[in-house]
Design an enzyme around this catalytic site. Structure first.
Site, PDB file in Angstrom:
ATOM      1  N   GLY A  14      -6.898   2.480   6.708  1.00 18.55           N
ATOM      2  CA  GLY A  14      -6.807   3.656   7.580  1.00 18.55           C
ATOM      3  C   GLY A  14      -8.117   4.434   7.510  1.00 18.55           C
ATOM      4  NE  ARG A  16     -12.161   2.377  13.340  1.00 14.47           N
ATOM      5  CZ  ARG A  16     -12.123   1.067  13.051  1.00 14.47           C
ATOM      6  NH1 ARG A  16     -12.996   0.554  12.209  1.00 14.47           N
ATOM      7  NH2 ARG A  16     -11.221   0.276  13.601  1.00 14.47           N
ATOM      8  NE  ARG A  18      -5.093  13.695  11.700  1.00 14.29           N
ATOM      9  CZ  ARG A  18      -4.629  13.093  12.800  1.00 14.29           C
ATOM     10  NH1 ARG A  18      -5.346  13.115  13.908  1.00 14.29           N
ATOM     11  NH2 ARG A  18      -3.456  12.491  12.797  1.00 14.29           N
ATOM     12  CG  MET A  19      -5.147  12.225   5.229  1.00 16.53           C
ATOM     13  SD  MET A  19      -5.762  13.520   4.140  1.00 16.53           S
ATOM     14  CE  MET A  19      -5.448  12.804   2.540  1.00 16.53           C
ATOM     15  CG  ASP A  40      -8.694   2.355  11.197  1.00 17.57           C
ATOM     16  OD1 ASP A  40      -7.979   2.203  12.211  1.00 17.57           O
ATOM     17  OD2 ASP A  40      -8.696   3.415  10.531  1.00 17.57           O
ATOM     18  N   GLY A  82      -0.633   7.347   0.370  1.00 18.95           N
ATOM     19  CA  GLY A  82      -0.295   8.696   0.841  1.00 18.95           C
ATOM     20  C   GLY A  82       0.486   8.678   2.131  1.00 18.95           C
ATOM     21  CG  ASN A 111       1.113  17.338  -0.391  1.00 14.38           C
ATOM     22  OD1 ASN A 111      -0.035  17.427  -0.808  1.00 14.38           O
ATOM     23  ND2 ASN A 111       1.576  18.056   0.618  1.00 14.38           N
ATOM     24  CG  HIS A 139       2.184  19.164   8.856  1.00 13.27           C
ATOM     25  ND1 HIS A 139       3.376  19.479   8.251  1.00 13.27           N
ATOM     26  CD2 HIS A 139       1.420  18.561   7.900  1.00 13.27           C
ATOM     27  CE1 HIS A 139       3.346  19.091   6.981  1.00 13.27           C
ATOM     28  NE2 HIS A 139       2.173  18.534   6.737  1.00 13.27           N
ATOM     29  CE  LYS A 143       3.671  15.301   8.878  1.00 18.19           C
ATOM     30  NZ  LYS A 143       3.130  14.075   8.256  1.00 18.19           N
ATOM     31  CB  THR A 150       5.327  17.519   1.706  1.00 16.09           C
ATOM     32  OG1 THR A 150       4.128  16.753   1.743  1.00 16.09           O
ATOM     33  CG2 THR A 150       5.291  18.504   0.555  1.00 16.09           C
TER      34      THR A 150
HETATM   35  N1  LIG Z   1       0.240  12.146   0.779  1.00 15.51           N
HETATM   36  C1  LIG Z   1      -0.629  13.055   1.232  1.00 15.51           C
HETATM   37  O1  LIG Z   1      -1.154  13.885   0.469  1.00 15.51           O
HETATM   38  C2  LIG Z   1      -0.992  13.054   2.679  1.00 15.51           C
HETATM   39  C3  LIG Z   1      -0.377  12.158   3.506  1.00 15.51           C
HETATM   40  N2  LIG Z   1      -0.737  12.090   4.813  1.00 15.51           N
HETATM   41  C4  LIG Z   1      -0.112  11.015   5.575  1.00 15.51           C
HETATM   42  O2  LIG Z   1      -1.084   9.969   5.719  1.00 15.51           O
HETATM   43  C5  LIG Z   1      -0.871   9.275   6.943  1.00 15.51           C
HETATM   44  C6  LIG Z   1      -2.172   9.280   7.752  1.00 15.51           C
HETATM   45  O3  LIG Z   1      -2.478  10.595   8.152  1.00 15.51           O
HETATM   46  P1  LIG Z   1      -3.775  10.899   9.034  1.00 15.51           P
HETATM   47  O4  LIG Z   1      -4.989  10.412   8.338  1.00 15.51           O
HETATM   48  O5  LIG Z   1      -3.672  12.323   9.422  1.00 15.51           O
HETATM   49  O6  LIG Z   1      -3.484   9.976  10.313  1.00 15.51           O
HETATM   50  P2  LIG Z   1      -4.541   9.300  11.312  1.00 15.51           P
HETATM   51  O7  LIG Z   1      -3.746   8.920  12.528  1.00 15.51           O
HETATM   52  O8  LIG Z   1      -5.723  10.182  11.477  1.00 15.51           O
HETATM   53  O9  LIG Z   1      -5.021   7.977  10.542  1.00 15.51           O
HETATM   54  C7  LIG Z   1      -4.284   6.793  10.443  1.00 15.51           C
HETATM   55  C8  LIG Z   1      -5.290   5.641  10.543  1.00 15.51           C
HETATM   56  O10 LIG Z   1      -4.626   4.421  10.237  1.00 15.51           O
HETATM   57  C9  LIG Z   1      -5.174   3.429  11.088  1.00 15.51           C
HETATM   58  N3  LIG Z   1      -4.312   2.250  11.136  1.00 15.51           N
HETATM   59  C10 LIG Z   1      -3.238   2.004  11.925  1.00 15.51           C
HETATM   60  N4  LIG Z   1      -2.741   0.787  11.665  1.00 15.51           N
HETATM   61  C11 LIG Z   1      -3.529   0.239  10.698  1.00 15.51           C
HETATM   62  C12 LIG Z   1      -3.507  -0.997   9.990  1.00 15.51           C
HETATM   63  N5  LIG Z   1      -2.595  -1.947  10.254  1.00 15.51           N
HETATM   64  N6  LIG Z   1      -4.450  -1.209   9.041  1.00 15.51           N
HETATM   65  C13 LIG Z   1      -5.381  -0.281   8.754  1.00 15.51           C
HETATM   66  N7  LIG Z   1      -5.457   0.905   9.402  1.00 15.51           N
HETATM   67  C14 LIG Z   1      -4.524   1.170  10.350  1.00 15.51           C
HETATM   68  C15 LIG Z   1      -5.313   4.158  12.424  1.00 15.51           C
HETATM   69  O11 LIG Z   1      -6.159   3.458  13.335  1.00 15.51           O
HETATM   70  C16 LIG Z   1      -5.891   5.482  11.956  1.00 15.51           C
HETATM   71  O12 LIG Z   1      -7.304   5.445  11.888  1.00 15.51           O
HETATM   72  C17 LIG Z   1       0.317   9.969   7.612  1.00 15.51           C
HETATM   73  O13 LIG Z   1       1.498   9.286   7.287  1.00 15.51           O
HETATM   74  C18 LIG Z   1       0.300  11.349   6.979  1.00 15.51           C
HETATM   75  O14 LIG Z   1       1.543  11.988   7.006  1.00 15.51           O
HETATM   76  C19 LIG Z   1      -1.678  12.912   5.338  1.00 15.51           C
HETATM   77  C20 LIG Z   1      -2.286  13.853   4.565  1.00 15.51           C
HETATM   78  C21 LIG Z   1      -1.996  13.998   3.167  1.00 15.51           C
HETATM   79  O1  LIG Z   2       0.219  14.336   8.201  1.00 15.54           O
HETATM   80  C1  LIG Z   2      -0.289  15.191   7.432  1.00 15.54           C
HETATM   81  O2  LIG Z   2      -1.261  15.886   7.757  1.00 15.54           O
HETATM   82  C2  LIG Z   2       0.311  15.369   6.115  1.00 15.54           C
HETATM   83  N1  LIG Z   2       1.252  14.552   5.739  1.00 15.54           N
HETATM   84  C3  LIG Z   2       1.949  14.563   4.504  1.00 15.54           C
HETATM   85  C4  LIG Z   2       3.400  14.897   4.738  1.00 15.54           C
HETATM   86  O3  LIG Z   2       3.981  14.426   5.737  1.00 15.54           O
HETATM   87  O4  LIG Z   2       3.991  15.586   3.907  1.00 15.54           O
HETATM   88  C5  LIG Z   2       1.283  15.440   3.473  1.00 15.54           C
HETATM   89  C6  LIG Z   2       0.684  16.698   4.012  1.00 15.54           C
HETATM   90  O5  LIG Z   2       1.710  17.546   4.372  1.00 15.54           O
HETATM   91  C7  LIG Z   2      -0.228  16.401   5.191  1.00 15.54           C
END
Ligand SMILES: NC(=O)C1=CN([C@@H]2O[C@H](COP(=O)(O)OP(=O)(O)OC[C@H]3O[C@@H](n4cnc5c(N)ncnc54)[C@H](O)[C@@H]3O)[C@@H](O)[C@H]2O)C=CC1
Ligand SMILES: O=C(O)C1=N[C@H](C(=O)O)C[C@H](O)C1
EC number: 1.17.1.8
Length: 252
Positions: A14, A16, A18-19, A40, A82, A111, A139, A143, A150
């Site tokens: 993932g 490319r 945001r995370m 990605d 994550g 989280n 959020h 999202k 969380t």
């Molecule tokens: N546990 C934590 O602390 C946090 C968890 N998250 C979670 O992380 C996940 C991603 O969040 P974001 O980065 O905001 O989403 P995003 O949509 O910006 O990034 C997801 C990336 O995964 C890529 N992707 C899709 N299928 C793929 C595959 N088969 N192989 C490799 N890459 C692939 C997409 O092209 C995209 O670049 C969400 O489920 C979000 O809820 C987000 C922030 C913090």
């Molecule tokens: O998608 C997000 O941005 C986030 N996802 C996680 C969640 O679903 O709890 C962690 C954090 O809240 C950011």
């Protein structure tokens, strides 16, 4: 960054997103890690194992994360995850794959924000003392899922603490005139999901009892807030085979 001979070789899935972008920067800047693969959608996973990744960090989507986990575990690659969407059934499936590959470690954390971990711990501690509690998560509007991972995890922890304390259902005389008006019901705890531009990731846990309320709130104002937790997970997972859910036990 200069490579250290004993640095941890990390692949980001993932990369490319945001995370993923933020994780690549953090790994690259860490003196004890080497970023060996950025994968990605459309890229082949085996490139990361060919590059010798010891740990994959996965911030993809709930519909692809299980395939990534299955593949990595079979290859003997540790995972720090994550990505959201983990039900009890999914966790059991991961445990099954790990049973067949006992040396591999997987951390799945809803989280990685250290403040968010504490917010969940404080909420769990408070749960037994209040007759009412609701969770409000907020959020950014891009999202994909609701409720957030969380808030789901928090609600389950609160429900378990209430049950252990012998608390029954919460007082609520309201008849829902419009579907969803009272939020989602997670194990008897109401969870409300707000999506608005300008937000990153925020959560309030609102407790109420006769004559008083307690609000526990956490705000991630920038995705850098998740990076110390992610890097901690990468360092610790190498010595923690099996499945770990949540960052809590890595902080102690
Ligand atoms: N546990 C934590 O602390 C946090 C968890 N998250 C979670 O992380 C996940 C991603 O969040 P974001 O980065 O905001 O989403 P995003 O949509 O910006 O990034 C997801 C990336 O995964 C890529 N992707 C899709 N299928 C793929 C595959 N088969 N192989 C490799 N890459 C692939 C997409 O092209 C995209 O670049 C969400 O489920 C979000 O809820 C987000 C922030 C913090
Ligand atoms: O998608 C997000 O941005 C986030 N996802 C996680 C969640 O679903 O709890 C962690 C954090 O809240 C950011």
């Amino acid at each position: 960054m200069t490579q250290q001979p004993d640095s941890i070789r990390v692949g980001v899935l993932g990369a490319r997103g945001r995370m993923g972008l933020e994780v690549c920067k953090a790994v690259d800047a860490a003196g004890d890690m080497e970023l060996v693969a950025m994968i990605d959608q459309g890229d082949e996973l085996f490139k990361a194992s060919d590059a010798g990744a010891q740990v994959f960090v996965d911030f993809t989507t709930p519909d692809v994360v299980m395939d990534n986990l299955h593949w990595a575990i079979d290859q003997g690659i540790n995972m720090v995850v994550g990505t959201t969407g983990f039900t009890g059934e999914r966790l059991d499936q991961v445990r099954g794959w790990l049973d067949a590959n006992p040396g591999v470690g997987v951390l799945i954390a809803p989280n990685f924000g250290l403040g968010a971990v504490l917010m969940m711990q404080f909420a769990t501690r408070a749960a037994r003392y209040f007759e009412s509690v609701e969770v409000i998560e907020q959020h950014h509007p891009r999202k994909l899922d609701a409720p957030s991972g969380t808030s789901t995890h928090t609600a389950k922890l609160i429900a378990q603490a209430r049950a252990e304390a012998g608390l029954g259902p919460m007082p609520d005389a309201t008849k829902e005139e419009v579907d969803g008006a009272r939020g989602a019901d997670i194990d008897g705890v109401r969870v409300h999901s707000v999506r608005a531009s300008g937000l990153v990731a925020h959560q309030e846990v609102l407790f109420g009892s006769l004559g008083e309320t307690l609000t526990i709130r956490h705000d991630s104002l920038d995705r850098v807030s998740f990076m110390p937790g992610v890097l901690l997970g990468v360092r610790k997972i190498l010595e923690r085979p099996g499945l770990t859910v949540g960052l809590d036990s890595f902080l102690d």
